[in-house]
Design a protein around this motif. Structure first.
Motif, short mmCIF file in Angstrom:
data_model
loop_
_atom_site.label_atom_id
_atom_site.label_comp_id
_atom_site.label_asym_id
_atom_site.label_seq_id
_atom_site.Cartn_x
_atom_site.Cartn_y
_atom_site.Cartn_z
N CYS A 55 -1.04 -3.14 3.92
CA CYS A 55 0.39 -3.17 3.58
C CYS A 55 0.92 -1.76 3.39
O CYS A 55 0.58 -1.08 2.42
CB CYS A 55 0.62 -4.01 2.32
N VAL A 75 3.61 -10.42 -0.14
CA VAL A 75 2.20 -10.86 -0.07
C VAL A 75 2.00 -11.94 -1.13
O VAL A 75 1.53 -11.70 -2.24
CB VAL A 75 1.24 -9.65 -0.24
N LEU A 119 -7.59 -7.52 2.40
CA LEU A 119 -6.30 -6.86 2.20
C LEU A 119 -6.51 -5.45 1.69
O LEU A 119 -7.35 -5.22 0.81
CB LEU A 119 -5.48 -7.66 1.16
#
Ligand code: NDP
Ligand code: OXD
Length: 312
Positions: free
Chosen positions: A196, A208, A222
């Motif tokens: 991200c 998210v 992630l």
């Protein structure tokens, strides 16, 4: 005319590091360091990082606000920010290189099952296993701007199968472009390591969440060096606990420093770093800021000006 370095949270003296490169480039600069502003009317440019909310409206002759970081979310949240003063964010090769190092480092760590190997060592377990080659590992950059674009391109040089998602279509070497809300689902469905690097705006706050995480394949990971508020913490913890998300590397948090009782500190599927993914480098950033001051004085368009409506 005076230039004000405005970083009230700087208790490390690091902002003194700006003095040398700025004065080397412009020895005549009348440089002041907050809170020693002198006459408020003198201040025409401010170089700031997390100034006190309300502070920037005190300078009646302020011409440009230079944010000493890439993200302007905290500045944009200050409702008293003078509406007619342009804001420039930082695009600096040092900051970009630092972020690319961080993303490549953490992507390799996840790609090569770093958390599993560390756990095996802790248990004194000798257990070799097979891992996919880079071309079969799909990495997705959520945000394909200056930082996401550079990190995505470097990951593609390493052979990874990289895609990026942005508001508008992009052309980044080696990176497939997805854009807009209608292509988010397809982008997520093909992403095993999600990075991200979005700016924090009203549109991206909480992006998210459980809905987004559920669209990633089971076992996805992630990396979040964007902003803490991109993530709904409870949703991420639920996805980690269920095993749908295998691991999360987090650099940024809703509240920083992260509270010592926050579950992320001790979650076995979380690796965390204290907002150090990248740092502005005064040596490389000072010339960019000086060039922008020259452009402003010459009446030319500013570089890296923030679109106040979009919020980045
Ligand atoms: P950019 O503005 O260059 O890139 C932002 C990207 O996000 C663009 O691709 C943009 O798309 C996309 N985007 C924005 N809003 C949306 C949306 N609603 N939907 C889809 N895509 C969207 O920013 P940078 O790459 O320079 O920086 C990104 C962030 O990284 C910063 O804002 C900051 O929060 C974080 N950061 C963190 C650091 C750390 O140490 N942890 C250090 C430096 C930055 P488009 O271009 O099409 O509009
Ligand atoms: C930035 C940061 O936005 O360091 O530059 O977080």
């Amino acid at each position: 005319m005076a230039v004000l370095l405005n970083s009230p949270n700087d208790d490390t003296g690091e902002f003194e590091a700006w003095r040398k490169p700025l004065l080397k480039l412009d020895p005549t600069m009348d440089l002041r360091v907050w809170p020693d502003t002198g006459r408020l009317e003198d201040i025409e440019y401010t170089l700031c990082w997390l100034p006190k909310p309300g502070d920037l409206k005190r300078y009646p002759n302020l011409k440009v606000i230079f944010n000493l970081g890439a993200g302007v979310d905290r500045l944009m949240a200050d409702r008293t920010l003078p509406a007619d003063v342009p804001v420039c964010r930082l695009v600096d090769e040092g900051l970009t290189a630092g972020m690319t190092e961080y993303v490549v480092w953490q992507a390799l760590y996840l790609h090569r099952s770093g958390p599993r190997l560390i756990e095996q060592q802790r248990k004194k377990l000798w257990k070799p296993f097979i891992y996919p080659v880079a071309k079969d590992r799909r990495i997705g950059m959520l945000g394909l701007g200056v930082l996401g674009g550079d990190a995505g391109e470097k990951l593609s040089y390493l052979g990874f199968d990289v895609a990026g998602w942005s508001r508008t279509p992009k052309h980044v070497e080696g990176v497939k472009s997805y854009h807009g809300p209608e292509q988010l689902g397809a982008f997520l469905a093909r992403t095993e390591i999600l990075v991200c690097l979005l700016p924090l705006t009203p549109d991206t706050t909480g992006i998210v969440d459980s809905k987004l995480l559920a669209q990633l394949p089971k076992g996805a990971t992630l990396i979040n060096p964007g902003r803490g508020a991109h993530v709904v913490d409870a949703d991420l913890i639920a996805a980690l606990d269920s095993g749908h998300i295998d691991h999360a590397v987090l650099d940024v948090f809703h509240t920083e420093p992260l509270a010592t009782d926050h579950p992320f500190w001790s979650h076995p599927r979380v690796t965390l770093t204290p907002h150090v993914a990248s740092m502005t480098q005064p040596e490389t950033a000072a010339p960019v800021i000086l060039e922008n001051m020259r452009r402003h004085k010459a009446g030319k368009p500013l570089l890296n000006e923030v679109d106040r409506k979009r919020g980045y």
